[in-house]
Design an enzyme around this catalytic site. Structure first.
Site, PDB file in Angstrom:
ATOM      1  N   LYS A 112      -9.401  24.470 -26.338  1.00  0.00           N
ATOM      2  CA  LYS A 112     -10.680  23.756 -26.237  1.00  0.00           C
ATOM      3  C   LYS A 112     -10.634  22.547 -25.290  1.00  0.00           C
ATOM      4  O   LYS A 112     -11.658  22.177 -24.717  1.00  0.00           O
ATOM      5  CB  LYS A 112     -11.150  23.305 -27.616  1.00  0.00           C
TER       6      LYS A 112
ATOM      7  N   ASP B 259     -19.918  23.251 -31.642  1.00  0.00           N
ATOM      8  CA  ASP B 259     -19.436  22.975 -33.007  1.00  0.00           C
ATOM      9  C   ASP B 259     -20.308  21.922 -33.702  1.00  0.00           C
ATOM     10  O   ASP B 259     -20.681  22.080 -34.867  1.00  0.00           O
ATOM     11  CB  ASP B 259     -17.984  22.489 -32.986  1.00  0.00           C
TER      12      ASP B 259
HETATM   13  P1  NAP Z   1      -7.576  18.625 -36.027  1.00  0.00           P
HETATM   14  O1  NAP Z   1      -8.145  18.379 -34.685  1.00  0.00           O
HETATM   15  O2  NAP Z   1      -6.109  18.903 -36.185  1.00  0.00           O
HETATM   16  O3  NAP Z   1      -7.958  17.366 -36.978  1.00  0.00           O
HETATM   17  C1  NAP Z   1      -7.516  17.290 -38.290  1.00  0.00           C
HETATM   18  C2  NAP Z   1      -7.952  15.955 -38.894  1.00  0.00           C
HETATM   19  O4  NAP Z   1      -7.556  15.954 -40.268  1.00  0.00           O
HETATM   20  C3  NAP Z   1      -7.284  14.755 -38.246  1.00  0.00           C
HETATM   21  O5  NAP Z   1      -8.171  13.660 -38.201  1.00  0.00           O
HETATM   22  C4  NAP Z   1      -6.128  14.466 -39.224  1.00  0.00           C
HETATM   23  O6  NAP Z   1      -5.687  13.157 -39.215  1.00  0.00           O
HETATM   24  C5  NAP Z   1      -6.860  14.734 -40.526  1.00  0.00           C
HETATM   25  N1  NAP Z   1      -5.925  14.892 -41.633  1.00  0.00           N
HETATM   26  C6  NAP Z   1      -5.061  15.913 -41.852  1.00  0.00           C
HETATM   27  N2  NAP Z   1      -4.379  15.674 -42.991  1.00  0.00           N
HETATM   28  C7  NAP Z   1      -4.815  14.480 -43.485  1.00  0.00           C
HETATM   29  C8  NAP Z   1      -4.511  13.705 -44.629  1.00  0.00           C
HETATM   30  N3  NAP Z   1      -3.602  14.119 -45.527  1.00  0.00           N
HETATM   31  N4  NAP Z   1      -5.186  12.556 -44.829  1.00  0.00           N
HETATM   32  C9  NAP Z   1      -6.127  12.136 -43.935  1.00  0.00           C
HETATM   33  N5  NAP Z   1      -6.467  12.833 -42.823  1.00  0.00           N
HETATM   34  C10 NAP Z   1      -5.814  13.982 -42.601  1.00  0.00           C
HETATM   35  O7  NAP Z   1      -8.304  19.843 -36.723  1.00  0.00           O
HETATM   36  P2  NAP Z   1      -9.861  20.306 -36.530  1.00  0.00           P
HETATM   37  O8  NAP Z   1      -9.907  21.365 -35.513  1.00  0.00           O
HETATM   38  O9  NAP Z   1     -10.704  19.104 -36.391  1.00  0.00           O
HETATM   39  O10 NAP Z   1     -10.097  21.003 -37.952  1.00  0.00           O
HETATM   40  C11 NAP Z   1     -10.259  20.236 -39.132  1.00  0.00           C
HETATM   41  C12 NAP Z   1     -10.774  21.147 -40.237  1.00  0.00           C
HETATM   42  O11 NAP Z   1     -12.059  21.625 -39.851  1.00  0.00           O
HETATM   43  C13 NAP Z   1      -9.914  22.387 -40.464  1.00  0.00           C
HETATM   44  O12 NAP Z   1      -9.853  22.638 -41.846  1.00  0.00           O
HETATM   45  C14 NAP Z   1     -10.672  23.500 -39.759  1.00  0.00           C
HETATM   46  O13 NAP Z   1     -10.467  24.762 -40.358  1.00  0.00           O
HETATM   47  C15 NAP Z   1     -12.113  23.036 -39.964  1.00  0.00           C
HETATM   48  N6  NAP Z   1     -13.057  23.513 -38.927  1.00  0.00           N
HETATM   49  C16 NAP Z   1     -14.153  24.174 -39.351  1.00  0.00           C
HETATM   50  C17 NAP Z   1     -15.073  24.621 -38.418  1.00  0.00           C
HETATM   51  C18 NAP Z   1     -16.284  25.386 -38.887  1.00  0.00           C
HETATM   52  O14 NAP Z   1     -16.951  26.030 -38.053  1.00  0.00           O
HETATM   53  N7  NAP Z   1     -16.634  25.310 -40.147  1.00  0.00           N
HETATM   54  C19 NAP Z   1     -14.875  24.368 -37.046  1.00  0.00           C
HETATM   55  C20 NAP Z   1     -13.734  23.660 -36.650  1.00  0.00           C
HETATM   56  C21 NAP Z   1     -12.819  23.232 -37.613  1.00  0.00           C
HETATM   57  P3  NAP Z   1      -4.128  12.803 -38.920  1.00  0.00           P
HETATM   58  O15 NAP Z   1      -3.980  12.818 -37.436  1.00  0.00           O
HETATM   59  O16 NAP Z   1      -3.989  11.453 -39.533  1.00  0.00           O
HETATM   60  O17 NAP Z   1      -3.288  13.859 -39.601  1.00  0.00           O
END
Ligand code: NAP
Length: 289
Positions: free
Chosen positions: A74, A110
């Site tokens: 992305k 998104d």
């Molecule tokens: P990402 O870019 O890796 O971001 C993950 C986020 O979660 C970061 O801010 C990370 O912070 C935080 N995080 C992880 N573990 C944590 C904890 N224990 N405490 C506090 N913060 C924590 O991932 P993403 O692509 O944004 O995806 C995030 C979620 O959204 C996933 O579950 C994904 O499946 C979902 N998603 C859904 C859709 C949909 O269409 N519904 C689309 C995209 C993503 P740190 O850096 O501090 O770890």
């Protein structure tokens, strides 16, 4: 099932990412092409960062109508494009590329998908105050689109040690200068700020991966007394369909919704960009969501 025959005029759309075999996108798009009788096909290609440039050059040369991107592509796609939509530029990531003339233009659907699912769940957007947990890809897309759609205040909670913390501060600055939205970034551990933000918010969004399978016992909000019935609570996670956060919020009397319709509507917006037609979302939702 009546299939549209693939012919000499069929236009190619696809997903580039790794892995892609689990994706719902080909089912959604191909079913919508079939229902509307559109001469397109949608395929998945397992393409990681090493092969992305070559794949994009090939698709461009072959006259693709457009393509979607998922992990890890992305942000890596950005230098390969000829232009960006305003939201993709602000977000700094692209999940949909459309061929416009001879140019490849990047969009990010998104945030649009999430905001559409929020409206569908009854959330009022213009002038609203939202609280957003997380600073990663999903959180950034939602923050930018919420601000572009007229949310008046966003309170974003990120861990200071996060790999996304500096980027969240920079994105907050860009949102402030590009929209009328007030954006505050707080330490995730600041429970006083969280309580204050939630008392003024109509929507709490978990855009972290906390609570996602297999860590289904975890919730981003540990103090459930912060969840009042006036709050709508959203989780971008859809596996499990009801995270611990959503279970706690529903028990507290909050309206809740998960990330399933974010997924549906981000695909519907990509479909509209590829074809100029609205996806028949009611049929697609019934069949696959
Ligand atoms: P990402 O870019 O890796 O971001 C993950 C986020 O979660 C970061 O801010 C990370 O912070 C935080 N995080 C992880 N573990 C944590 C904890 N224990 N405490 C506090 N913060 C924590 O991932 P993403 O692509 O944004 O995806 C995030 C979620 O959204 C996933 O579950 C994904 O499946 C979902 N998603 C859904 C859709 C949909 O269409 N519904 C689309 C995209 C993503 P740190 O850096 O501090 O770890």
């Amino acid at each position: 099932m009546n299939q549209i025959p693939v012919t000499g005029t069929t236009r190619l759309t696809c997903l580039l990412g790794s892995p892609v075999s689990h994706s719902l996108s080909p089912l959604m798009h191909n079913e919508a092409y079939r229902i509307l009788g559109l001469d397109y096909v949608y395929l998945c290609f397992d393409v990681g960062e090493d092969a992305l440039e070559e794949a994009v050059k090939g698709l461009k040369a072959c006259g693709t109508a457009g393509f979607n991107l998922t992990m890890p592509n992305k942000t890596r796609i950005l230098p390969l494009l000829d232009g960006l939509s305003k939201s993709a530029e602000l977000i700094g990531a692209v999940n949909t590329v459309v061929r416009e003339g001879s140019a490849l233009i990047g969009y990010n659907t998104d945030g649009i998908g999430f905001m559409q699912s929020a409206v569908e769940a009854g959330v009022t957007v213009p002038g609203a105050v939202f609280t957003l947990m997380g600073g990663g890809g999903a959180a950034t897309a939602i923050a930018v689109q919420a601000a572009l759609d007229g949310v008046s205040e966003l309170n974003i909670f990120v861990r200071p040690q996060s790999r996304f913390y500096a980027r969240t501060l920079e994105k907050a600055d860009r949102i402030r200068t590009s929209t009328a939205c007030r954006v505050n970034v707080f330490d995730h551990a600041d429970t006083h700020a969280l309580g204050d933000a939630l008392s003024r918010s109509t929507l709490l969004i978990n855009a972290t991966s906390v609570g996602m399978s297999p860590d289904e016992d975890a919730s981003i909000i540990e103090d459930i007394s912060l969840l009042s019935p006036a709050l709508t609570v959203a989780d971008v996670i859809y596996h499990p369909p009801r995270t611990k956060l959503l279970q706690d919020a529903a028990s507290a009397g909050c309206r809740v919704f998960n990330g399933m319709h974010m997924l549906l509507y981000q695909g519907a917006e990509a479909f509209r960009l590829f074809t100029g037609h609205d996806m028949p979302v009611d049929i697609i939702r019934q069949k696959y969501f």
